[in-house]
Design an enzyme around this catalytic site. Sequence first.
Site, mmCIF file in Angstrom:
data_model
loop_
_atom_site.group_PDB
_atom_site.id
_atom_site.type_symbol
_atom_site.label_atom_id
_atom_site.label_comp_id
_atom_site.label_asym_id
_atom_site.label_seq_id
_atom_site.Cartn_x
_atom_site.Cartn_y
_atom_site.Cartn_z
ATOM 1 N N GLU A 136 -16.827 -5.422 -0.226
ATOM 2 C CA GLU A 136 -18.233 -4.932 0.148
ATOM 3 C C GLU A 136 -19.375 -5.417 -0.886
ATOM 4 O OE1 GLU A 136 -16.416 -1.033 -0.514
ATOM 5 O OE2 GLU A 136 -17.501 -0.304 1.325
ATOM 6 N N GLU B 106 -8.554 1.080 1.301
ATOM 7 C CA GLU B 106 -9.174 2.439 1.431
ATOM 8 C C GLU B 106 -8.464 3.318 2.167
ATOM 9 O OE1 GLU B 106 -11.049 0.086 0.922
ATOM 10 O OE2 GLU B 106 -12.911 0.549 -0.202
HETATM 11 N N1 COA Z 1 -8.220 -0.816 -10.906
HETATM 12 C C1 COA Z 1 -7.728 -1.058 -12.087
HETATM 13 N N2 COA Z 1 -7.003 -2.020 -12.447
HETATM 14 C C2 COA Z 1 -6.503 -2.948 -11.446
HETATM 15 C C3 COA Z 1 -6.719 -2.856 -10.242
HETATM 16 C C4 COA Z 1 -7.973 -1.910 -9.751
HETATM 17 N N3 COA Z 1 -8.333 -1.783 -8.651
HETATM 18 N N4 COA Z 1 -6.315 -3.853 -9.785
HETATM 19 C C5 COA Z 1 -5.614 -4.405 -10.621
HETATM 20 N N5 COA Z 1 -5.773 -3.892 -11.689
HETATM 21 C C6 COA Z 1 -5.011 -4.272 -12.866
HETATM 22 C C7 COA Z 1 -3.419 -3.960 -13.093
HETATM 23 O O1 COA Z 1 -3.355 -2.612 -13.488
HETATM 24 C C8 COA Z 1 -2.984 -4.753 -14.010
HETATM 25 O O2 COA Z 1 -3.293 -4.487 -15.286
HETATM 26 P P1 COA Z 1 -2.000 -4.556 -16.392
HETATM 27 O O3 COA Z 1 -2.061 -5.863 -16.684
HETATM 28 O O4 COA Z 1 -2.710 -3.601 -17.650
HETATM 29 O O5 COA Z 1 -0.876 -3.656 -15.733
HETATM 30 C C9 COA Z 1 -3.688 -6.013 -13.769
HETATM 31 O O6 COA Z 1 -4.949 -5.727 -13.039
HETATM 32 C C10 COA Z 1 -3.031 -7.071 -12.830
HETATM 33 O O7 COA Z 1 -2.744 -6.427 -11.736
HETATM 34 P P2 COA Z 1 -1.180 -6.613 -11.060
HETATM 35 O O8 COA Z 1 -0.976 -5.416 -10.112
HETATM 36 O O9 COA Z 1 -0.206 -6.766 -12.312
HETATM 37 O O10 COA Z 1 -1.320 -8.100 -10.305
HETATM 38 P P3 COA Z 1 -0.416 -8.158 -8.851
HETATM 39 O O11 COA Z 1 -0.956 -9.765 -8.928
HETATM 40 O O12 COA Z 1 0.984 -7.801 -9.078
HETATM 41 O O13 COA Z 1 -1.226 -7.532 -7.877
HETATM 42 C C11 COA Z 1 -3.027 -6.650 -6.435
HETATM 43 C C12 COA Z 1 -2.355 -7.711 -7.331
HETATM 44 C C13 COA Z 1 -4.374 -6.815 -6.227
HETATM 45 C C14 COA Z 1 -2.179 -6.636 -5.275
HETATM 46 C C15 COA Z 1 -2.901 -5.024 -7.174
HETATM 47 O O14 COA Z 1 -2.969 -5.197 -8.464
HETATM 48 C C16 COA Z 1 -3.348 -4.113 -6.489
HETATM 49 O O15 COA Z 1 -2.934 -3.695 -5.410
HETATM 50 N N6 COA Z 1 -4.539 -3.448 -7.094
HETATM 51 C C17 COA Z 1 -5.080 -2.364 -6.287
HETATM 52 C C18 COA Z 1 -6.161 -2.537 -5.301
HETATM 53 C C19 COA Z 1 -6.786 -1.535 -4.795
HETATM 54 O O16 COA Z 1 -6.259 -0.472 -4.201
HETATM 55 N N7 COA Z 1 -7.952 -1.394 -4.953
HETATM 56 C C20 COA Z 1 -8.805 -0.368 -4.786
HETATM 57 C C21 COA Z 1 -9.572 -0.364 -3.560
HETATM 58 S S1 COA Z 1 -10.491 1.047 -2.999
#
Ligand code: COA
Length: 246
Positions: free
Chosen positions: A115, A135
């Site tokens: 966004e 979302e």
């Molecule tokens: N909010 C807070 N922390 C987040 C985050 C978010 N949206 N996305 C990633 N992080 C953090 C993870 O908790 C992790 O923290 P940690 O190392 O303390 O455990 C760190 O970033 C690395 O993320 P990780 O999930 O281990 O990386 P990955 O490569 O395995 O996966 C994603 C990457 C993007 C697929 C996964 O992190 C994810 O699905 N994130 C959420 C995306 C989301 O739903 N965003 C909100 C949209 S409204």
Amino acid sequence: MSGYEAIIYEKNDRTGYITLNRPKALNAYNLRMRDELYEVLGAVNDDTDIEVVVLKGAGEKAFCAGADLTEFLTAPPPVFARQARFERDVWGRFLNVKKPVIAALHGYVLGSGIEMALCCDIRLAADDAHFGLPEPGLGIIPAAGGSQTLPRIVGVAPALEMLMSGRWLNADEALRIKLVNRIVPRAELLSEAENIAEKIKANNPVVVRYTKQAVVRGLDLTLEAGLELESRLGRRLMALAKDSGV
Ligand code: COA
């Protein structure tokens, strides 16, 4: 400008660089980032030394992985109220930056990340970029303008598919639906953004600003009103040129 935690702001040769800087959390968009972006976008708009802005993400893995899920949907009511206020203001500020904003996108570009990119004028994708709006899977609709900005940029059907299914796109698919202007190798992302910035800065900044205004404001007008806006800006530009003796 200093004292920021969630972003870095730097200036170099009439370009302002805003870096989302929470790489350990994949640059997730939290309240602190929201407050700091609000402040810096206002400053950039007023800073006569800045002609172009580059928005990018720190770290290897992400431009921005969306709203910070540790704050999101769990915040107590006062924080929530504050969050809502800043949400509105930040997106308004993004859309009202008078100068061109180039988004340099790599890795995860999710939720508020996409966004933010949609509020920019030019979007460059690294070849490792992935775009998505998680979302619907979280039981919510976008809150940072995505339901309005995405269809305006890519058209209704591709926007609805992304918004309703939550399906992610790789860089090639993003280019195909014109979500991004072009794809560049990851290592060249910043230099390519800077190349574009240089080309823009080679032009008169007032002409660039008026052009942006004509296009961006014009999109929300009828063709007739848009043509009137264009000729008004053109006349103003001629008057400015006359006053300065050019
Ligand atoms: N909010 C807070 N922390 C987040 C985050 C978010 N949206 N996305 C990633 N992080 C953090 C993870 O908790 C992790 O923290 P940690 O190392 O303390 O455990 C760190 O970033 C690395 O993320 P990780 O999930 O281990 O990386 P990955 O490569 O395995 O996966 C994603 C990457 C993007 C697929 C996964 O992190 C994810 O699905 N994130 C959420 C995306 C989301 O739903 N965003 C909100 C949209 S409204």
